[in-house]
Write a protein that holds these residues in place. Structure first.
Motif, short mmCIF file in Angstrom:
data_model
loop_
_atom_site.label_atom_id
_atom_site.label_comp_id
_atom_site.label_asym_id
_atom_site.label_seq_id
_atom_site.Cartn_x
_atom_site.Cartn_y
_atom_site.Cartn_z
N ILE A 26 53.14 18.83 58.44
CA ILE A 26 53.47 18.53 59.85
C ILE A 26 52.53 19.27 60.79
N VAL A 30 49.89 17.46 63.44
CA VAL A 30 50.03 17.62 64.89
C VAL A 30 48.86 18.39 65.47
N SER A 39 53.45 14.90 73.57
CA SER A 39 53.04 13.80 72.68
C SER A 39 54.25 12.94 72.35
N GLU A 40 54.00 11.89 71.56
CA GLU A 40 55.07 10.99 71.16
C GLU A 40 56.10 11.68 70.28
N LYS A 41 55.74 12.82 69.66
CA LYS A 41 56.69 13.54 68.82
C LYS A 41 57.90 14.02 69.63
N GLN A 44 60.13 11.06 70.22
CA GLN A 44 60.78 10.70 68.96
C GLN A 44 61.94 11.64 68.65
N SER A 238 54.69 19.89 70.63
CA SER A 238 54.70 18.72 69.73
C SER A 238 54.96 19.15 68.29
N GLU A 239 54.42 20.30 67.91
CA GLU A 239 54.59 20.80 66.55
C GLU A 239 56.07 21.08 66.26
N ALA A 242 58.09 17.86 66.04
CA ALA A 242 57.90 17.17 64.76
C ALA A 242 58.68 17.85 63.64
N ILE A 245 62.34 16.98 64.03
CA ILE A 245 62.60 15.62 63.54
C ILE A 245 62.85 15.65 62.04
#
Length: 265
Positions: A26, A30, A39-41, A44, A238-239, A242, A245
């Motif tokens: 991950i 990223v 970001s998109e993360k 999400q 973002s990291e 992710a 998620i």
């Protein structure tokens, strides 16, 4: 004489060891993308949290403390408003009220579950009372039927502090779905913890969600480059988004393990 065993309050090091290859992958994905913020993360993660809790909208922020503060602001808190809150919780349940210039009114707890006693709420309500901060503790949920009846009777707004109760339910309704705005914590000590500070606010109001999105990034409109009002810098990387998620896929499993351990105690 039996030997002493030191049990850490939380142990993300062991979690990292168990899923090391996943976390490293991950991070590689990223960080190599260069999109370490916004970001998109992040979106999400918001979508996933909203689905888990049965909400329409979610706004990821830097901490649950910020989420509670933004929830109060987005629901129209004014200086001097009274906010009913349990007399037993971590200070982060209280500090957003003070940051907003409102006045906390402490309600005594009931002795079995250590949460706010609904039978003690009505006696604390005055003409200045505008909010109930419904704080769940220790993986439990408050008696929200009683809380909601009082809120409806007196025209009060419920802000749900579900920092400690992700994965729990009250009468079939998920923690995170039980207020005008609900706030979750991904602090390392929580049910699902980030390797950093992080939180999320959830609501079914598009208007409130948009206001919170502006608050988390300097008051910037979500479309265009104008800045509508005073805001803050309360972003999640973002990291970390992710990684959360990935971790949320284990929510049910980890809650079961916690319950199994509690049964042994």
């Amino acid at each position: 004489m039996p030997s002493k065993v030191k049990i850490p309050f939380n142990n993300l090091g062991r979690q990292f060891a168990n899923y090391r290859e996943h976390f490293l992958k991950i991070s590689e994905e990223v960080l190599s993308s260069g999109r370490v913020l916004q970001s998109e993360k992040v979106s999400q993660l918001e979508e996933k949290a909203a689905k888990i809790c049965g909400r329409k909208y979610a706004v990821a922020v830097g901490s649950c403390t910020d989420a509670l503060y933004f929830a109060l602001l987005s629901c129209g808190v004014k200086p001097g408003d009274e906010v009913l809150i349990t007399s037993l919780s971590f200070v982060a349940s209280l500090s957003p009220i003070l940051r907003a210039g409102a006045k906390p009114i402490f309600v005594d707890i009931e002795p079995l579950y250590f949460m706010m006693n609904p039978q003690k709420i009505e006696e604390k309500i005055t003409s200045k009372t505008k909010f109930i901060m419904a704080v769940h503790l220790f993986g439990q949920c408050l008696d929200m039927d009683a809380i909601e009846k009082l809120a409806e009777r007196y025209g009060l707004t419920i802000i749900e502090d579900s920092a400690q109760s992700l994965g729990s339910c009250f009468n079939g309704r998920s923690a995170g779905s039980l207020g005008k705005v609900s706030c979750l914590s991904f602090d390392p000590t929580k049910v699902v913890g980030a390797f950093s500070s992080a939180g999320i606010a959830l609501t079914d109001s598009e208007e409130i969600a948009e206001h919170m999105r502006r608050l988390r990034y300097h008051g910037k409109e979500t479309t265009g480059n104008s800045y509508a009002h005073l805001g803050f810098n309360s972003q999640i990387s973002s990291e970390q988004a992710a990684m959360l998620i990935f971790k949320l896929d284990f929510l049910a499993e980890w809650v079961k393990k916690r319950n199994d351990t509690a049964e042994k105690y």
